[in-house]
Design a protein around this motif. Structure first.
Motif, PDB file in Angstrom:
ATOM      1  N   MET A   1       0.835  -1.187   0.000  1.00 33.89           N
ATOM      2  CA  MET A   1       0.000   0.000   0.000  1.00 33.89           C
ATOM      3  C   MET A   1       0.876   1.245   0.000  1.00 33.89           C
ATOM      4  O   MET A   1       1.990   1.248   0.494  1.00 33.89           O
ATOM      5  N   ILE A   2       0.309   2.273  -0.525  1.00 30.86           N
ATOM      6  CA  ILE A   2       0.936   3.586  -0.556  1.00 30.86           C
ATOM      7  C   ILE A   2      -0.004   4.532   0.171  1.00 30.86           C
ATOM      8  O   ILE A   2      -1.219   4.471  -0.002  1.00 30.86           O
ATOM      9  N   ARG A   3       0.561   5.405   0.986  1.00 30.11           N
ATOM     10  CA  ARG A   3      -0.261   6.417   1.647  1.00 30.11           C
ATOM     11  C   ARG A   3      -0.261   7.674   0.781  1.00 30.11           C
ATOM     12  O   ARG A   3       0.779   8.141   0.349  1.00 30.11           O
ATOM     13  N   GLU A  69      -5.127   5.265   1.999  1.00 31.30           N
ATOM     14  CA  GLU A  69      -4.325   4.256   1.307  1.00 31.30           C
ATOM     15  C   GLU A  69      -4.763   4.146  -0.138  1.00 31.30           C
ATOM     16  O   GLU A  69      -5.954   4.246  -0.459  1.00 31.30           O
ATOM     17  N   ILE A  71      -3.390   2.043  -4.006  1.00 32.77           N
ATOM     18  CA  ILE A  71      -2.600   0.936  -4.527  1.00 32.77           C
ATOM     19  C   ILE A  71      -1.760   1.449  -5.682  1.00 32.77           C
ATOM     20  O   ILE A  71      -2.246   2.212  -6.523  1.00 32.77           O
ATOM     21  N   GLU A 123      -5.802  -6.114  -4.323  1.00 31.20           N
ATOM     22  CA  GLU A 123      -4.434  -6.644  -4.256  1.00 31.20           C
ATOM     23  C   GLU A 123      -4.412  -8.123  -4.614  1.00 31.20           C
ATOM     24  O   GLU A 123      -3.532  -8.583  -5.339  1.00 31.20           O
ATOM     25  N   ARG A 127      -2.331  -9.469  -7.795  1.00 35.24           N
ATOM     26  CA  ARG A 127      -1.183 -10.364  -7.559  1.00 35.24           C
ATOM     27  C   ARG A 127      -1.391 -11.712  -8.261  1.00 35.24           C
ATOM     28  O   ARG A 127      -0.448 -12.273  -8.820  1.00 35.24           O
ATOM     29  N   GLU A 135       5.156  -0.937  -3.169  1.00 36.41           N
ATOM     30  CA  GLU A 135       4.990  -0.486  -1.789  1.00 36.41           C
ATOM     31  C   GLU A 135       5.604   0.903  -1.641  1.00 36.41           C
ATOM     32  O   GLU A 135       6.457   1.311  -2.421  1.00 36.41           O
ATOM     33  N   GLU A 136       5.190   1.586  -0.613  1.00 32.20           N
ATOM     34  CA  GLU A 136       5.629   2.965  -0.384  1.00 32.20           C
ATOM     35  C   GLU A 136       7.140   3.124  -0.374  1.00 32.20           C
ATOM     36  O   GLU A 136       7.689   4.041  -0.955  1.00 32.20           O
ATOM     37  N   GLU A 137       7.826   2.180   0.249  1.00 33.38           N
ATOM     38  CA  GLU A 137       9.293   2.291   0.368  1.00 33.38           C
ATOM     39  C   GLU A 137      10.004   2.062  -0.965  1.00 33.38           C
ATOM     40  O   GLU A 137      11.184   2.371  -1.090  1.00 33.38           O
ATOM     41  N   GLU A 138       9.311   1.564  -1.973  1.00 32.77           N
ATOM     42  CA  GLU A 138       9.904   1.347  -3.288  1.00 32.77           C
ATOM     43  C   GLU A 138       9.830   2.580  -4.180  1.00 32.77           C
ATOM     44  O   GLU A 138      10.389   2.574  -5.272  1.00 32.77           O
TER      45      GLU A 138
END
Length: 139
Positions: A1-3, A69, A71, A123, A127, A135-138
């Motif tokens: 998820m992305i915020r 949130e 996607i 999701e 998938r 994801e957010e960190e990506e």
């Protein structure tokens, strides 16, 4: 998820500049933006590198904000890929409330950002169809 952070602004000259200035002064990097307007107000939807800092900084300056949130689906820049993703969601009976994209990812494929009322199911079906979710960190 992305915020994602949504910011409500008056529909007048300089209102978006005020938002981006607050974020810039707070050291927040805007990675994607989408806007929606009516005659009286606008909604800025932003994906940023630090949604908590963004919300806090904007709230301190009197902006009405909301973090939600969304996607992020990575789609290669090829004809028909967006159509295929939307087909997967439609066949899964998942409604897409809105969608926007961003491409600034240093050598990586563009990301389609979308909002739905059924994140878990969205999701799951994406998938299962081998759609790469981000994801957010990506970002």
């Amino acid at each position: 998820m992305i915020r994602q952070i949504s910011v409500f602004v008056e529909n007048q000259p300089g209102s978006m500049l005020k938002v981006t200035s607050v974020l810039s002064d707070a050291g927040v990097n805007i990675r994607a933006i989408s806007t929606f307007d009516t005659p009286e107000f606008g909604i800025m939807r932003l994906v940023v590198d630090d949604p908590v800092q963004a919300k806090n900084s904007l709230t301190e300056k009197g902006f009405v904000t909301r973090v939600s949130e969304v996607i992020g689906a990575e789609l290669k820049d090829e004809q028909g890929n967006l159509n295929q993703m939307l087909k997967i969601l439609a066949e899964g009976r998942i409604n897409v409330n809105y969608i926007y994209s961003f491409v600034i990812r240093k050598g990586k494929a563009p990301v389609m950002v979308f909002h739905t009322d059924d994140f878990g199911k969205a999701e799951e079906v994406l998938r299962a169809a081998d759609v790469k979710l981000v994801e957010e960190e990506e970002l």
